[in-house]
Structures are given as structure tokens and as C-alpha cells.
Design a protein around this motif. Structure first.
Motif, PDB file in Angstrom:
ATOM      1  N   ILE A 233     -46.786 -17.595  64.561  1.00 38.50           N
ATOM      2  CA  ILE A 233     -45.778 -18.142  63.664  1.00 38.50           C
ATOM      3  C   ILE A 233     -45.790 -17.331  62.378  1.00 38.50           C
ATOM      4  N   SER A 234     -44.634 -16.833  61.975  1.00 38.07           N
ATOM      5  CA  SER A 234     -44.526 -16.046  60.752  1.00 38.07           C
ATOM      6  C   SER A 234     -44.503 -16.966  59.540  1.00 38.07           C
ATOM      7  N   VAL A 235     -45.257 -16.589  58.511  1.00 41.07           N
ATOM      8  CA  VAL A 235     -45.236 -17.309  57.238  1.00 41.07           C
ATOM      9  C   VAL A 235     -45.155 -16.281  56.119  1.00 41.07           C
ATOM     10  N   ASN A 236     -44.692 -16.735  54.989  1.00 43.97           N
ATOM     11  CA  ASN A 236     -44.586 -15.846  53.835  1.00 43.97           C
ATOM     12  C   ASN A 236     -44.689 -16.704  52.582  1.00 43.97           C
ATOM     13  N   ASP A 320     -58.715 -29.171  51.416  1.00 39.53           N
ATOM     14  CA  ASP A 320     -58.841 -27.923  50.693  1.00 39.53           C
ATOM     15  C   ASP A 320     -57.490 -27.550  50.074  1.00 39.53           C
ATOM     16  N   ASN A 321     -57.448 -27.445  48.747  1.00 41.90           N
ATOM     17  CA  ASN A 321     -56.220 -27.084  48.036  1.00 41.90           C
ATOM     18  C   ASN A 321     -55.060 -27.996  48.422  1.00 41.90           C
ATOM     19  N   ASN A 322     -55.362 -29.308  48.555  1.00 41.40           N
ATOM     20  CA  ASN A 322     -54.363 -30.306  48.968  1.00 41.40           C
ATOM     21  C   ASN A 322     -53.728 -29.982  50.314  1.00 41.40           C
ATOM     22  N   GLY A 323     -54.434 -29.164  51.135  1.00 44.55           N
ATOM     23  CA  GLY A 323     -53.929 -28.822  52.463  1.00 44.55           C
ATOM     24  C   GLY A 323     -52.895 -27.721  52.477  1.00 44.55           C
ATOM     25  N   ILE A 324     -52.638 -27.115  51.335  1.00 45.80           N
ATOM     26  CA  ILE A 324     -51.637 -26.039  51.242  1.00 45.80           C
ATOM     27  C   ILE A 324     -52.328 -24.698  51.468  1.00 45.80           C
ATOM     28  N   MET A 325     -51.750 -23.873  52.341  1.00 45.32           N
ATOM     29  CA  MET A 325     -52.341 -22.589  52.730  1.00 45.32           C
ATOM     30  C   MET A 325     -51.452 -21.432  52.301  1.00 45.32           C
ATOM     31  N   GLU A 326     -52.072 -20.262  52.129  1.00 42.27           N
ATOM     32  CA  GLU A 326     -51.337 -19.037  51.853  1.00 42.27           C
ATOM     33  C   GLU A 326     -52.164 -17.862  52.367  1.00 42.27           C
ATOM     34  N   LEU A 327     -51.576 -17.017  53.197  1.00 40.96           N
ATOM     35  CA  LEU A 327     -52.278 -15.860  53.758  1.00 40.96           C
ATOM     36  C   LEU A 327     -52.164 -14.685  52.804  1.00 40.96           C
ATOM     37  N   ASP A 329     -53.294 -11.474  53.680  1.00 44.01           N
ATOM     38  CA  ASP A 329     -53.272 -10.204  54.400  1.00 44.01           C
ATOM     39  C   ASP A 329     -52.291 -10.305  55.549  1.00 44.01           C
ATOM     40  N   ASP A 330     -52.171  -9.217  56.326  1.00 38.88           N
ATOM     41  CA  ASP A 330     -51.216  -9.183  57.430  1.00 38.88           C
ATOM     42  C   ASP A 330     -51.889  -9.337  58.788  1.00 38.88           C
ATOM     43  N   GLN A 331     -53.128  -9.851  58.790  1.00 35.12           N
ATOM     44  CA  GLN A 331     -53.859 -10.046  60.030  1.00 35.12           C
ATOM     45  C   GLN A 331     -53.436 -11.346  60.724  1.00 35.12           C
ATOM     46  N   LEU A 332     -53.777 -11.441  62.010  1.00 36.94           N
ATOM     47  CA  LEU A 332     -53.579 -12.694  62.733  1.00 36.94           C
ATOM     48  C   LEU A 332     -54.634 -13.708  62.296  1.00 36.94           C
ATOM     49  N   HIS A 333     -54.199 -14.937  62.117  1.00 38.52           N
ATOM     50  CA  HIS A 333     -55.126 -15.994  61.727  1.00 38.52           C
ATOM     51  C   HIS A 333     -55.028 -17.150  62.721  1.00 38.52           C
ATOM     52  N   GLN A 334     -56.193 -17.700  63.059  1.00 42.91           N
ATOM     53  CA  GLN A 334     -56.278 -18.741  64.075  1.00 42.91           C
ATOM     54  C   GLN A 334     -56.160 -20.133  63.429  1.00 42.91           C
ATOM     55  N   ILE A 349     -55.128 -28.275  69.932  1.00 40.63           N
ATOM     56  CA  ILE A 349     -54.073 -27.286  70.084  1.00 40.63           C
ATOM     57  C   ILE A 349     -54.458 -26.090  69.223  1.00 40.63           C
ATOM     58  N   ASN A 350     -54.334 -24.894  69.786  1.00 39.35           N
ATOM     59  CA  ASN A 350     -54.660 -23.661  69.091  1.00 39.35           C
ATOM     60  C   ASN A 350     -53.433 -22.761  69.057  1.00 39.35           C
ATOM     61  N   PHE A 351     -53.206 -22.111  67.915  1.00 44.05           N
ATOM     62  CA  PHE A 351     -52.111 -21.149  67.804  1.00 44.05           C
ATOM     63  C   PHE A 351     -52.424 -20.193  66.664  1.00 44.05           C
ATOM     64  N   GLU A 352     -51.548 -19.216  66.484  1.00 40.03           N
ATOM     65  CA  GLU A 352     -51.789 -18.187  65.477  1.00 40.03           C
ATOM     66  C   GLU A 352     -50.670 -18.176  64.436  1.00 40.03           C
ATOM     67  N   VAL A 353     -51.054 -17.799  63.215  1.00 45.33           N
ATOM     68  CA  VAL A 353     -50.070 -17.573  62.148  1.00 45.33           C
ATOM     69  C   VAL A 353     -50.311 -16.181  61.578  1.00 45.33           C
ATOM     70  N   LYS A 354     -49.239 -15.613  61.032  1.00 44.49           N
ATOM     71  CA  LYS A 354     -49.335 -14.246  60.516  1.00 44.49           C
ATOM     72  C   LYS A 354     -48.384 -14.091  59.338  1.00 44.49           C
ATOM     73  N   ARG A 355     -48.870 -13.466  58.282  1.00 48.70           N
ATOM     74  CA  ARG A 355     -47.985 -13.201  57.150  1.00 48.70           C
ATOM     75  C   ARG A 355     -47.005 -12.104  57.539  1.00 48.70           C
ATOM     76  N   ASP A 356     -45.739 -12.349  57.213  1.00 51.04           N
ATOM     77  CA  ASP A 356     -44.679 -11.384  57.526  1.00 51.04           C
ATOM     78  C   ASP A 356     -43.799 -11.268  56.292  1.00 51.04           C
ATOM     79  N   ALA A 357     -43.912 -10.140  55.598  1.00 54.51           N
ATOM     80  CA  ALA A 357     -43.147  -9.947  54.370  1.00 54.51           C
ATOM     81  C   ALA A 357     -41.649  -9.946  54.622  1.00 54.51           C
TER      82      ALA A 357
END
Length: 573
Positions: A233-236, A320-327, A329-334, A349-357
Motif C-alpha cells: 500500500i502506497s503512503v506519503n 505510539d504517537n497516538n497511533g499515527i505513522m509516517e515512513l 524511507d522508501d523501503q518496504l515496511h511490514q 493479517i499481514n501486509f506491506e506499506v511503502k512510501r511513494d513520493a
């Protein structure tokens, strides 16, 4: 001395997190101390922490197979500390305090045992009202474990025959998940996951405009889950997650609440929600715990794994940080969700997220309006309305909006849009609306506020405004209630011989403000009327000391705007 030192050390032991039976707990709960409240096979129609429309469920609902009058027993030695007869809510209820510091609570009862029935009736006649709340002194009424306490029913706000059962900390009246005391229901079924949602949180205010990306999931052969489209899943920028999950049990169609939801990012725990205990004064915060705007639109409850700053709920074991996340780097994260029921049945359930500019967050900024801070008192003054919101009523900062349009044909004011229906509030706020020229002085005492759907909000005319305390945003206007409640006799007509009847029955209702009170008299003396608001049923059971012969009966029913309806008849017995 060693034994005494051990006891003292246990009393002062901090509430550290303990792993037992593969679930997270913050204290040790006594096992084999409490018995089940009924001698029938335990089946549940509702569970502790289950998500309801306006609150988290505070106990376990025991099925009674659509029957009433199942014997209910004291789950341990103790004394009755409280008996309550309530219109709506828990209906007939009993509180039993135990020597170990816990209180068991039994709701929606059809009746109490013989001694408690007599005690409550004396109090009802003393106060001359049906709904009473009686507190007893320690030792005034004691029961042994297994002694008959009451009979199950369907009173109060119950939607069907069952027993609502709770165990609370006596001092704090804090309810705990009753299954933690060993009073479990048969359950070998893992929780199910129905979907996931990704929230792009570039705008710090969470509302109906927050971008949502709902993800579909599929069950795997091992009972766990994966995304249907199993690509990262792409995040930015900042993001949060939510999960749609419930518990199931074999052989029944009911869904239940889960016990814990853990969210991990690269094996770092981001959020843990734990339904071990829920304070009653915080239970309305369910509207902030779930994605309320999405629920209002779809009736689907997504449980957010991040927390709004004004949400006072205390079900987060860690955050952690009120549950708010921010990546960064551009690596895959589990990412991993672990969901458990109270017996430790586990789903993942397991999936991946990745920063995508290159991923563009489609953010629609919150509507322009007056800026409200959830930590402060907030006031909005318009020409024909005033809104006063106390601090800590909002779950988040708010760009507050207001508008005024033509009211309905039966309105005595304009229609006032107080922000929108997608923003919940935790507490109450004051809403004042100025009436139009249709509201004459003769109608001042009959004026009240109603929502656009016709629901009465109550209210009082004062200083040129009708003011009410309300608990939601939406569309409101002024109406008047000049119509008295209706009374329909079910089995009584004038001069009827009722010797063959145990009771006389009525149906009562009101068109707007609601039933405020009802009082009945036989030969001028007050008599007890019992009331079930679900089906508008009002009845009197004849007392054994009523003498034979002719009697007069009078029933007065009043609504909240003091409109009164009177029914009178004579009968022979």
C-alpha cells in the motif's frame, strides 16, 4: 510474617501488564469464586466491549432462549447494595456486593425474589412512583452463593428476553470483562476480519473529509487473512489504520466484540486496544473510537488504531504517537494486525506499506468556518441562535459551520444547521434558538427544540429564546407540544366486572415531548402502575387487600410539556 509480607506485596504490586492464557491483562482476576448466574447452558447474545450505537457494551448478555422467568442466582456470597426499577435502561436490576471487592450486577429482570419484591413495592408506594432507585446498607439483605436472587426478563431497554450480567470493582463501579473471572462461553472460533482502511492524515483534523482507502481482505487456509490485492500500500506523509473486525462463535448467528487489537509496524507495537474494562463515564467515546463519519454513511464500524486528541477513552494498552505513522524511507515496511477474543483465539493479517513520493494524497480540507479548540469553551453567536460548547466536549479541533434556512411548515423558527451530522460530540452543549412571530405568549410554556427528523430535544423558553441541552450536531428548529398523551384501555370499560382479571391494562403514548409521569388512583388512593416503554404498556396488578364491591379508577398521564390526559372508569370486583 513471610505470608503477611507476601500479601502486602501483592496489594502494592503495580498494575503491570501480565500475559495469561495468551491474552493481555492488567490484574489477576479471581477464578472459581463466582458461579454462573443461571443453571442453563451458557450462550451469549452480546459480549463485553461490543460496539453498540451509542456506547461500548458493559457486560455479557446471557441468552434465555426467548423465555422469561428463568431463575437467576447469586453468583457468590454477598449483600444486596442496590435495587433499581428503571423506565428504559436496565429495567429491573439488582447489585450484589461481595467480600472480595467486586459487585455483580443483573439487569432486565422480570422480577426479584419474594423478599426483594416486597421491599421494592414498599418503596414504590412510599415514593408514589414506579421507577425507584434504592440503596441498601451492608448486611441489610444478604445472600449465599447459589441462592435465588431474581428471575430473568425483558424489562427496560432490552430488545428481547435475556440477562445482562456484569462484574464491577465495588469502589470504582468499574465494569470488567466477566469472562476474565472464568465465566466463559464455549468458543473455539477465531475472530474474523472484514476489511481494513488506510487514512491519509495530512490534515491534522480528522473528519468526514479525511481521505479513506478501504481495503478488501480474504481468508487464508489457516484462518488468518491477507489483502485481496496483495501488493504494498502506497503512503506519503502521515497515515493511520483502522480495522473492521468482530468475534464469532460456532453454531450461532450473533457477532461479538473482540478482546484485543494489536497493530505492529516492523514488529514495533503502534497501538493496542484492550477491552478488559471500560469506565461508564467514557463509554460514549465509542463515537471517536470508531470512524464515526463512515459509520453514519454506511453503518459499517471501522475501529481506528489511532486516537483523536480529545478522546478520553481508556482502552489503549499502549499507543505510539497516538497511533499515527509516517515512513521516512522508501523501503518496504511490514504491518501486522493481531486480533484476539477473550479466550485467546487469534487472527492475524499481514501486509506491506511503502512510501511513494508520487502518491498524491487527495485531501479535501475541512470546510472553512469558525475555529474551535477542543480544550476550550467555544461560543458561536448568530442573529437567531447561540451555541455554547464546553471544553472537552469535542473530540478534535473543529472548523465549525452554521447556516440558517426556512423551517418546516410546522416550525416556530427557522431551521438551524449546527455544523453537520458527521461530527460526534462527547458531552452535551447548549443550543438556543429564537422563535418567529408564530410563537405567541400563550405557547411559550409549550415550546421545545426538535431535530429535523422530529426527535424531541426538550427545552425551555426564556428571555426570548428556546434553549435545550443537546448531544449531537445536525438540523434543529422550534416546535410546540400542546397535545396531551393518549390513553387506550385494553381490558377495562366503565362499570365492568373485573373479578376474573388479575390486572387492568392500558396503552399510553405521546406525540412529541414524551411521557413525563403517570399516576393512578383507586377510590382516591394512589396505586402502583407498572410500565414497559418499549411497547407502551401500562398496567396495574390488583392488590390482595382490595375489597370486593364497586370502585372508582382514575389514571393521569402527563408529558414533558405538562399536557395531561385523564382516564376514569368504575369497576366492580
Amino acid at each position: 510474617m513471610k505470608k503477611l509480607s507476601f500479601i502486602i506485596s501483592m496489594l502494592v504490586l503495580p498494575l503491570t501488564t501480565i500475559q495469561a492464557q495468551d491474552i493481555i491483562k492488567h490484574r489477576q482476576f479471581p477464578q472459581n469464586y463466582f458461579r454462573r448466574p443461571m443453571d442453563i447452558a451458557p450462550q451469549a447474545s452480546g459480549s463485553f466491549g461490543e460496539l453498540r450505537a451509542t456506547h461500548f457494551h458493559g457486560g455479557d448478555d446471557y441468552r434465555t432462549q426467548q423465555k422469561i422467568n428463568i431463575p437467576v442466582y447469586a453468583v457468590a456470597d454477598g449483600f444486596v447494595s442496590r435495587i433499581r426499577v428503571q423506565i428504559g435502561g436496565g429495567g429491573n436490576s439488582v447489585y450484589l456486593d461481595h467480600p472480595n471487592g467486586y459487585t455483580s450486577v443483573y439487569l432486565h429482570l422480570e422480577s426479584f425474589n419474594e423478599e426483594l419484591n416486597a421491599l421494592i413495592k414498599v418503596e414504590q408506594y412510599k415514593q408514589q412512583r414506579f421507577d425507584v432507585d434504592v440503596f441498601l446498607k451492608p448486611g441489610q439483605f444478604t445472600l449465599k452463593k447459589g441462592q435465588l436472587l431474581a428471575h430473568s426478563g425483558n424489562t427496560g431497554g432490552s430488545a428481547g428476553p435475556h440477562l445482562h450480567f456484569e462484574i464491577r470493582d465495588t469502589k470504582q463501579q468499574l465494569p470488567f470483562n466477566t469472562q476474565l473471572f472464568g465465566l466463559t462461553f464455549p468458543d473455539e472460533t477465531k475472530p474474523i476480519i472484514r476489511g481494513l482502511t488506510v487514512y491519509d492524515l495530512a490534515d491534522p483534523i480528522f473528519d468526514e473529509n479525511t481521505p479513506r482507502r478501504h481495503q478488501t481482505v480474504k481468508a487464508l487456509a489457516n484462518g488468518n487473512y491477507s489483502l485481496t490485492v496483495n501488493t504494498p500500500i502506497s503512503v506519503n506523509g502521515k497515515f493511520g489504520l483502522g480495522i473492521n473486525t468482530v468475534d464469532r462463535r460456532k453454531g450461532v448467528s450473533f457477532t461479538y466484540g473482540v478482546y484485543s487489537i494489536e497493530l505492529f509496524l516492523d514488529n514495533k507495537k503502534i497501538s493496542t486496544v484492550l477491552f478488559e474494562s471500560i469506565p461508564f463515564d467514557k463509554t460514549r467515546a465509542i463515537h471517536s473510537y470508531i470512524d464515526y463519519p463512515y459509520w453514519k454513511k454506511s453503518k459499517v464500524r471501522v475501529q481506528k488504531s489511532f486516537k483523536q486528541p480529545g478522546n478520553p477513552i481508556e482502552i489503549y494498552e499502549n499507543l505510539d504517537n497516538n497511533g499515527i505513522m509516517e515512513l521516512k524511507d522508501d523501503q518496504l515496511h511490514q504491518v501486522r494486525y493481531v486480533v484476539k477474543d477473550v479466550q485467546g483465539n487469534t487472527t492475524e493479517i499481514n501486509f506491506e506499506v511503502k512510501r511513494d513520493a508520487n502518491y498524491t494524497v487527495r485531501n479535501t480540507p475541512s470546510s472553512s468556518g469558525k475555529s474551535f479548540n477542543y480544550l476550550m469553551d467555544n461560543v458561536y453567536q448568530a442573529e437567531n441562535a447561540k451555541i455554547t460548547i464546553p471544553k472537552n466536549t469535542l473530540y478534535d479541533n473543529l472548523n465549525f459551520t452554521y447556516s440558517e434556512t426556512e423551517g418546516p411548515v410546522n416550525a416556530y423558527s427557522q431551521l438551524h444547521r449546527i455544523h453537520n451530522i458527521f461530527t460526534p460530540v462527547f458531552g452535551s452543549y447548549s443550543l438556543s434558538i429564537r422563535p418567529n412571530e408564530k410563537l405567541s405568549a400563550a405557547l411559550f410554556s409549550k415550546a421545545l427544540l426538535v431535530s429535523k427528523d422530529g426527535g424531541s430535544q426538550g427545552g425551555k423558553y426564556e428571555n426570548g429564546l428556546v434553549t435545550a441541552t443537546v448531544r449531537s450536531f445536525g438540523d434543529f428548529y422550534i416546535a410546540v407540544d400542546t397535545v396531551a398523551p393518549t390513553i387506550t384501555a385494553r381490558n377495562l370499560v366503565n362499570n365492568k366486572n373485573v373479578a376474573a382479571q388479575r390486572q387492568i391494562d392500558f396503552t399510553i403514548s405521546d406525540n412529541l415531548s414524551g411521557i413525563q409521569s403517570f399516576n393512578a388512583y383507586i377510590d382516591g388512593a394512589w396505586v402502583l402502575m407498572q410500565y414497559d416503554s418499549k411497547n407502551r404498556h401500562l398496567w396495574h396488578t390488583f392488590e390482595s387487600n382490595l375489597k370486593g364491591g364497586k370502585h372508582s379508577f382514575k389514571l393521569e398521564v402527563k408529558d414533558w410539556k405538562d399536557n395531561v390526559r385523564v382516564y376514569e372508569a368504575s369497576f366492580t370486583r
